[in-house]
Design a protein around this motif. Structure first.
Motif, PDB file in Angstrom:
ATOM      1  N   TYR A 162       0.836  -1.212   0.000  1.00  0.00           N
ATOM      2  CA  TYR A 162       0.000   0.000   0.000  1.00  0.00           C
ATOM      3  C   TYR A 162       0.865   1.254   0.000  1.00  0.00           C
ATOM      4  O   TYR A 162       1.743   1.427   0.855  1.00  0.00           O
ATOM      5  CB  TYR A 162      -0.935   0.015   1.208  1.00  0.00           C
ATOM      6  N   SER A 163       0.605   2.137  -0.958  1.00  0.00           N
ATOM      7  CA  SER A 163       1.336   3.398  -1.073  1.00  0.00           C
ATOM      8  C   SER A 163       0.490   4.517  -0.501  1.00  0.00           C
ATOM      9  O   SER A 163      -0.598   4.807  -1.019  1.00  0.00           O
ATOM     10  CB  SER A 163       1.674   3.684  -2.544  1.00  0.00           C
ATOM     11  N   GLY A 164       0.980   5.162   0.557  1.00  0.00           N
ATOM     12  CA  GLY A 164       0.253   6.289   1.124  1.00  0.00           C
ATOM     13  C   GLY A 164       0.189   7.457   0.163  1.00  0.00           C
ATOM     14  O   GLY A 164      -0.766   8.235   0.178  1.00  0.00           O
ATOM     15  N   LYS A 165       1.185   7.595  -0.701  1.00  0.00           N
ATOM     16  CA  LYS A 165       1.216   8.692  -1.665  1.00  0.00           C
ATOM     17  C   LYS A 165       0.125   8.523  -2.714  1.00  0.00           C
ATOM     18  O   LYS A 165      -0.578   9.473  -3.063  1.00  0.00           O
ATOM     19  CB  LYS A 165       2.588   8.756  -2.333  1.00  0.00           C
ATOM     20  N   LYS A 166      -0.036   7.300  -3.223  1.00  0.00           N
ATOM     21  CA  LYS A 166      -1.017   7.034  -4.281  1.00  0.00           C
ATOM     22  C   LYS A 166      -2.363   6.568  -3.738  1.00  0.00           C
ATOM     23  O   LYS A 166      -3.323   6.426  -4.505  1.00  0.00           O
ATOM     24  CB  LYS A 166      -0.464   5.976  -5.245  1.00  0.00           C
ATOM     25  N   LYS A 167      -2.429   6.296  -2.424  1.00  0.00           N
ATOM     26  CA  LYS A 167      -3.668   5.823  -1.799  1.00  0.00           C
ATOM     27  C   LYS A 167      -4.184   4.547  -2.467  1.00  0.00           C
ATOM     28  O   LYS A 167      -5.393   4.357  -2.665  1.00  0.00           O
ATOM     29  CB  LYS A 167      -4.754   6.903  -1.848  1.00  0.00           C
ATOM     30  N   SER A 168      -3.272   3.679  -2.835  1.00  0.00           N
ATOM     31  CA  SER A 168      -3.640   2.404  -3.458  1.00  0.00           C
ATOM     32  C   SER A 168      -2.450   1.462  -3.359  1.00  0.00           C
ATOM     33  O   SER A 168      -1.368   1.849  -2.916  1.00  0.00           O
ATOM     34  CB  SER A 168      -4.050   2.611  -4.914  1.00  0.00           C
ATOM     35  N   HIS A 169      -2.645   0.224  -3.773  1.00  0.00           N
ATOM     36  CA  HIS A 169      -1.571  -0.761  -3.770  1.00  0.00           C
ATOM     37  C   HIS A 169      -0.773  -0.608  -5.059  1.00  0.00           C
ATOM     38  O   HIS A 169      -1.338  -0.644  -6.159  1.00  0.00           O
ATOM     39  CB  HIS A 169      -2.148  -2.168  -3.645  1.00  0.00           C
ATOM     40  N   ALA A 191      10.194  -2.553  -6.350  1.00  0.00           N
ATOM     41  CA  ALA A 191       9.952  -2.698  -4.915  1.00  0.00           C
ATOM     42  C   ALA A 191       8.478  -2.454  -4.617  1.00  0.00           C
ATOM     43  O   ALA A 191       7.720  -1.974  -5.465  1.00  0.00           O
ATOM     44  CB  ALA A 191      10.820  -1.720  -4.124  1.00  0.00           C
ATOM     45  N   THR A 192       8.071  -2.779  -3.420  1.00  0.00           N
ATOM     46  CA  THR A 192       6.684  -2.545  -3.014  1.00  0.00           C
ATOM     47  C   THR A 192       6.411  -1.045  -2.944  1.00  0.00           C
ATOM     48  O   THR A 192       7.317  -0.239  -2.719  1.00  0.00           O
ATOM     49  CB  THR A 192       6.410  -3.168  -1.640  1.00  0.00           C
ATOM     50  N   GLY A 193       5.140  -0.677  -3.128  1.00  0.00           N
ATOM     51  CA  GLY A 193       4.770   0.730  -3.132  1.00  0.00           C
ATOM     52  C   GLY A 193       5.070   1.444  -1.834  1.00  0.00           C
ATOM     53  O   GLY A 193       5.194   2.668  -1.803  1.00  0.00           O
ATOM     54  N   LYS A 194       5.188   0.691  -0.755  1.00  0.00           N
ATOM     55  CA  LYS A 194       5.448   1.285   0.555  1.00  0.00           C
ATOM     56  C   LYS A 194       6.902   1.733   0.709  1.00  0.00           C
ATOM     57  O   LYS A 194       7.229   2.531   1.591  1.00  0.00           O
ATOM     58  CB  LYS A 194       5.092   0.270   1.645  1.00  0.00           C
ATOM     59  N   THR A 195       7.784   1.239  -0.142  1.00  0.00           N
ATOM     60  CA  THR A 195       9.215   1.530  -0.023  1.00  0.00           C
ATOM     61  C   THR A 195       9.497   2.999  -0.324  1.00  0.00           C
ATOM     62  O   THR A 195       9.065   3.535  -1.345  1.00  0.00           O
ATOM     63  CB  THR A 195      10.021   0.651  -1.000  1.00  0.00           C
ATOM     64  N   ALA A 196      10.229   3.658   0.558  1.00  0.00           N
ATOM     65  CA  ALA A 196      10.596   5.060   0.345  1.00  0.00           C
ATOM     66  C   ALA A 196      11.619   5.164  -0.787  1.00  0.00           C
ATOM     67  O   ALA A 196      12.422   4.255  -1.016  1.00  0.00           O
ATOM     68  CB  ALA A 196      11.181   5.648   1.629  1.00  0.00           C
ATOM     69  N   ASP A 197      11.589   6.291  -1.504  1.00  0.00           N
ATOM     70  CA  ASP A 197      12.507   6.483  -2.630  1.00  0.00           C
ATOM     71  C   ASP A 197      13.962   6.346  -2.208  1.00  0.00           C
ATOM     72  O   ASP A 197      14.755   5.684  -2.873  1.00  0.00           O
ATOM     73  CB  ASP A 197      12.279   7.868  -3.252  1.00  0.00           C
TER      74      ASP A 197
END
Length: 307
Positions: A162-169, A191-197
């Motif tokens: 889950y990506s907090g930036k995109k509000k989706s997986h 990487a998973t969407g949760k991974t920080a840049d």
């Protein structure tokens, strides 16, 4: 009417809309990967656990050129295998088999186009005002993009995507670009969407391959990049509870102008719908797809602009 290369080449505009490549670019691509395709095919058919001798079994319904055409159209339009099978007059499993066989070839081609040494160039004359003389002449710019994925069924796995930036997986891909040419220099594992840049950059170890004198840049998602490379830069952050200084506004504006090249290159990647639409492949072989498309984009840049 079934798709056939000799028929499609009579309509160059339609061919480019289907593949994203001109006829000349597709022919150049085929020339580059033809031998590589045969190497991969030989390795696949000479395995010890084959039930038939080398060369045995059913012959391919489509020749290598059409298998490449199928795969490039799939990357460009992200059509279902059943629809592609209808257009090419073969079954859905046959399309799936061709895509699985050609994708590693295109990935290898993509990696070959990225094997360009990163050399610090002589600094160009700075045409900026006196206040902006300290803006770095970036040579490599790094950024990432995210693609929506199907929601994992397992809750523990779901949270990681889950990506907090995109509000989706989502699944995240990092791209490093040469600011002089727009050529893609590196694509690490997705990487998973949760991974920080900044975490993805650290794990990729890409900066270990960049000479210390080469200026590298990224957006504010890469705050702390200076710990990974001695000549790394990000925009200036606004001071807490204070107005942003005017020189910082000008600095960030100029910095953005110098790193916009990576945004343009990512847009070229996402013109291929397999990297823009919601992923239907359950997050499998995503890195392979990004690298395959990167090879196509690098080929376009080289042939169209002499990059």
């Amino acid at each position: 009417m079934q798709f056939h290369y000799n028929h499609l080449r009579r309509y160059p505009n339609v061919f480019e809309q289907l593949t994203g490549l001109t006829l000349a670019e597709f022919e150049a691509l085929f020339d580059k990967v033809e031998d590589l395709y045969e190497e991969f095919r030989y390795e696949r058919l000479k395995r010890d656990n084959r039930q038939r001798e080398f060369g045995g079994g059913n012959k391919p319904e489509l020749d290598p050129r059409h298998q490449l055409l199928v795969t490039v159209i799939w990357l460009r339009l992200y059509l279902t295998h059943s629809l592609l099978g209808f257009f090419f007059g073969v079954s859905q499993p046959t399309i799936g088999r061709y895509v699985r066989q050609v994708l590693p070839v295109l990935e290898e081609h993509g990696l070959d186009t990225m094997r360009t040494p990163i050399i610090s160039r002589k600094k160009r004359p700075n045409q900026l005002g006196e206040v902006l003389q300290i803006v770095p002449e970036l040579q490599v710019v790094i950024d990432s993009f995210e693609q929506r994925v199907q929601r994992p069924k397992d809750k523990k796995e779901r949270d990681g995507w889950y990506s907090g930036k995109k509000k989706s997986h989502t699944i995240k891909s990092q791209v490093a670009v040469d600011t002089q040419t727009g050529q893609i220099l590196d694509v690490p594992e997705s990487a998973t969407g949760k991974t920080a840049d900044i975490k993805l950059l650290e794990e990729s170890q890409f900066l270990n391959k960049v000479p210390p004198e080469t200026p590298v840049g990224g957006d504010l998602g890469y705050k702390g990049i200076e710990k990974l490379h001695p000549n790394a830069h990000v925009p200036r952050k606004k001071p807490r509870n204070k107005p942003r200084p005017e020189e910082d506004v000008e600095y960030n504006r100029c910095f953005s102008q110098r790193r916009i090249i990576v945004e343009n290159t990512i847009n070229r990647l996402r013109h291929y719908q397999s990297l823009d639409q919601t992923d239907r492949n359950h997050r499998q072989c995503h890195t392979m797809r990004v690298r395959a498309v990167s090879g196509l984009v690098n080929l376009q840049l080289q042939m169209r602009f002499g990059a």
